[in-house]
Enzyme design. Structure first.
Site, PDB file in Angstrom:
ATOM      1  N   VAL A  75      18.959  -2.856 -17.566  1.00 62.25           N
ATOM      2  CA  VAL A  75      18.563  -1.454 -17.821  1.00 62.25           C
ATOM      3  C   VAL A  75      17.665  -1.297 -19.167  1.00 62.25           C
ATOM      4  O   VAL A  75      18.348  -1.758 -20.135  1.00 62.25           O
ATOM      5  CB  VAL A  75      19.628  -0.277 -17.650  1.00 62.25           C
ATOM      6  CG1 VAL A  75      19.069   0.904 -17.853  1.00 62.25           C
ATOM      7  CG2 VAL A  75      20.362  -0.479 -16.408  1.00 62.25           C
ATOM      8  N   ASP A  82      27.823  -9.637 -25.277  1.00 63.25           N
ATOM      9  CA  ASP A  82      28.871  -8.580 -25.125  1.00 63.25           C
ATOM     10  C   ASP A  82      30.022  -9.034 -24.244  1.00 63.25           C
ATOM     11  O   ASP A  82      30.329 -10.420 -24.313  1.00 63.25           O
ATOM     12  CB  ASP A  82      28.120  -7.352 -24.274  1.00 63.25           C
ATOM     13  CG  ASP A  82      28.718  -6.198 -24.386  1.00 63.25           C
ATOM     14  OD1 ASP A  82      28.767  -5.599 -25.277  1.00 63.25           O
ATOM     15  OD2 ASP A  82      29.410  -5.903 -23.259  1.00 63.25           O
ATOM     16  N   ALA A 104      18.850  -1.302 -24.591  1.00 65.13           N
ATOM     17  CA  ALA A 104      18.843  -1.921 -23.153  1.00 65.13           C
ATOM     18  C   ALA A 104      20.456  -2.387 -22.858  1.00 65.13           C
ATOM     19  O   ALA A 104      21.162  -2.310 -23.819  1.00 65.13           O
ATOM     20  CB  ALA A 104      17.956  -3.303 -22.862  1.00 65.13           C
ATOM     21  N   LYS A 105      20.753  -2.829 -21.986  1.00 66.27           N
ATOM     22  CA  LYS A 105      21.988  -3.284 -21.421  1.00 66.27           C
ATOM     23  C   LYS A 105      21.578  -4.155 -20.109  1.00 66.27           C
ATOM     24  O   LYS A 105      20.810  -3.703 -19.390  1.00 66.27           O
ATOM     25  CB  LYS A 105      23.022  -2.451 -21.468  1.00 66.27           C
ATOM     26  CG  LYS A 105      24.212  -3.164 -21.506  1.00 66.27           C
ATOM     27  CD  LYS A 105      24.633  -3.119 -23.270  1.00 66.27           C
ATOM     28  CE  LYS A 105      26.156  -3.879 -23.560  1.00 66.27           C
ATOM     29  NZ  LYS A 105      26.216  -3.591 -25.024  1.00 66.27           N
ATOM     30  N   GLY A 106      22.454  -5.207 -20.037  1.00 62.69           N
ATOM     31  CA  GLY A 106      22.599  -5.960 -18.625  1.00 62.69           C
ATOM     32  C   GLY A 106      23.905  -6.448 -18.415  1.00 62.69           C
ATOM     33  O   GLY A 106      24.971  -6.302 -19.452  1.00 62.69           O
TER      34      GLY A 106
END
Ligand code: NAD
Length: 421
Positions: free
Chosen positions: A65, A151, A110-112
């Protein structure tokens, strides 16, 4: 306002949104920018069939995202955890936008994530999954587009596989596509320790503000992974006694202070804190209620809530994890006068040194560790003092002050760039 699509509508998304809405209202944020920032710019869902070591094919779900790119390429970690879902990833992406803006970095958020349990998978399975995920999100990522990092549940090996897969598709080595890589392929000195180091820099600044001396102060740390274990080590080095730590299994407590080097070695050898001989076993709930100077949540979201926030017996909460405090929990801490250093400030050390890693990769010129740590200290302490001054002058808490400073920079960028087309 546009209704939040059902796919995003989770507890963590609503919590992050509530913080944003409150800050936007307080700032009288431009209504069009407000509307836009409540939802991510892009969200990709991928489905990945992976051959497991026993020959079976297992289907995994993954997400990437990108929340906002007004300030530059987007940046954010990749999480491997059984509870990963689109709403949580979107909430974490939004948080990254605020964090990068607050630290003055040229990035959006952003992040995944992949819904999986890395603890139950072999290195070969993890490698196949990571490579397939990278191939699926390939159109979205790149050093000028979106730069993943580690992360929860991911580490430098995962970043090396991502960098290698991306580079093969391009036809040449592209180290700047991810940060948190091993040093030998373009990683930065000091990156692994950066988040924990930054947490302790701001904790010590917070103590100065509250006029508490390090000698005699105590801390408890929830989560003993990258952030929690390293923060514990630097707390000890700063002269603060770490009296309790925990991981997903259990916690350990020793009123005289734990020997953190020894605890790290124990956890590394046994992959658990259970049975540690120089501490009493406690639960995670008992850990949060332990009397101390500083509580550092450094595990997952939503750990300090309406049902347990009144049990905390500390002067300060320093949010090492992302979104560790729910909206209700935050209200209780505020009413009880507990000084909270919010996640977007407290754990920004990781993205700050990721920025240094990216700059070094692009320049193909690498810096000394001393220089990196000094630059990190300068940026994070300057940000802390700016937030503190603003919070005192406006009579608002540190979370609202951090959000307000971050949103003002972001709004300026949106207004300067205007609408396309
Ligand atoms: P990690 O996977 O290295 O460690 C997570 C730790 O939390 C593990 O020790 C795990 O056992 C523990 N844990 C999981 N569930 C728990 C529970 N219910 N109670 C207690 N402990 C629990 O992850 P990390 O990189 O250290 O990240 C921790 C937090 O910090 C996350 O919220 C992450 O988003 C945030 N963060 C990490 C970085 C970074 O650079 N790694 C940067 C900024 C923020």
């Amino acid at each position: 306002m546009i209704e939040i699509p059902q796919e995003f509508d989770t507890l963590s998304y609503r919590d992050v949104l509530a913080q944003f809405d409150a800050a936007a209202e307080w700032l009288c944020l431009d209504a069009n920018i407000w509307k836009r920032l409540r939802l991510p710019q892009r969200a990709l869902c991928v489905t990945m069939p992976i051959r497991m070591d026993n020959g079976d094919v297992h289907l995994f779900q993954g997400f990437r995202v990108q929340h906002d790119s007004a300030l530059g390429p987007t940046k954010g970690g990749v999480r491997y955890h059984p509870d990963v879902n689109l709403g949580e990833v979107a909430a974490l992406a939004m948080n990254m936008t605020w964090k990068c803006s607050l630290a003055g970095l040229p990035y959006g958020g952003a992040k995944g994530g992949i819904r999986c349990n890395p603890k139950d998978m072999s290195q070969r399975e993890l490698q196949r999954l990571t490579r397939r995920y990278t191939a699926e999100i390939f159109p979205l990522i790149g050093p000028d587009q979106d730069i993943p990092a580690p992360d929860v549940g991911t580490n430098e090996h995962v970043m090396a596989w991502m960098m290698d897969t991306y580079s093969h598709q391009r036809g040449y080595a592209v180290p700047g596509v991810v940060t948190g890589k091993p040093i030998c392929i373009g990683g930065s000195l000091g990156r692994e320790e950066a988040t924990g180091r930054g947490v302790v820099y701001v904790a010590v600044e917070g103590m100065k503000h509250l006029k508490i001396k390090c000698a005699g102060a105590t801390a408890v740390v929830q989560g003993f992974g990258n952030v929690g274990s390293i923060a514990s080590r630097f707390l000890t080095e700063a002269g603060i006694r770490v009296i309790a730590v925990s991981d997903s299994g259990c916690g350990i407590y020793n009123s005289s202070g734990l020997n953190i080097t020894d605890v790290i070695a124990y956890k590394k050898a046994r992959h658990t804190l259970e049975g540690y001989p120089y501490g009493e076993m406690i639960t995670n709930e008992e850990l949060l209620g332990t009397e101390c100077t500083i509580v550092i949540p450094a595990a997952l979201s939503g750990q300090i809530r309406e049902d347990n926030a009144h049990r905390l017996r500390c002067r300060m909460v320093v949010e090492g994890a992302n979104n560790p405090t729910t909206k209700e929990g935050d209200g209780i801490l505020k009413d009880r006068g507990i000084f909270v250093i919010p996640d977007i400030l407290a754990n920004s050390g990781g993205v700050i040194v990721s920025y240094f890693e990216w700059v070094q990769d692009l320049q193909k010129y690498f810096w000394k560790e001393k220089e990196i740590n000094e630059k990190l200290q300068d940026i994070i302490i300057t940000a802390f003092n700016r937030v503190l001054r603003y919070s005192l002058s406006e009579n608002i808490d540190m979370r609202m002050a951090s959000m307000a400073i971050s949103l003002r920079r972001l709004a300026d960028a949106h207004l300067a760039r205007g609408l396309y087309p």
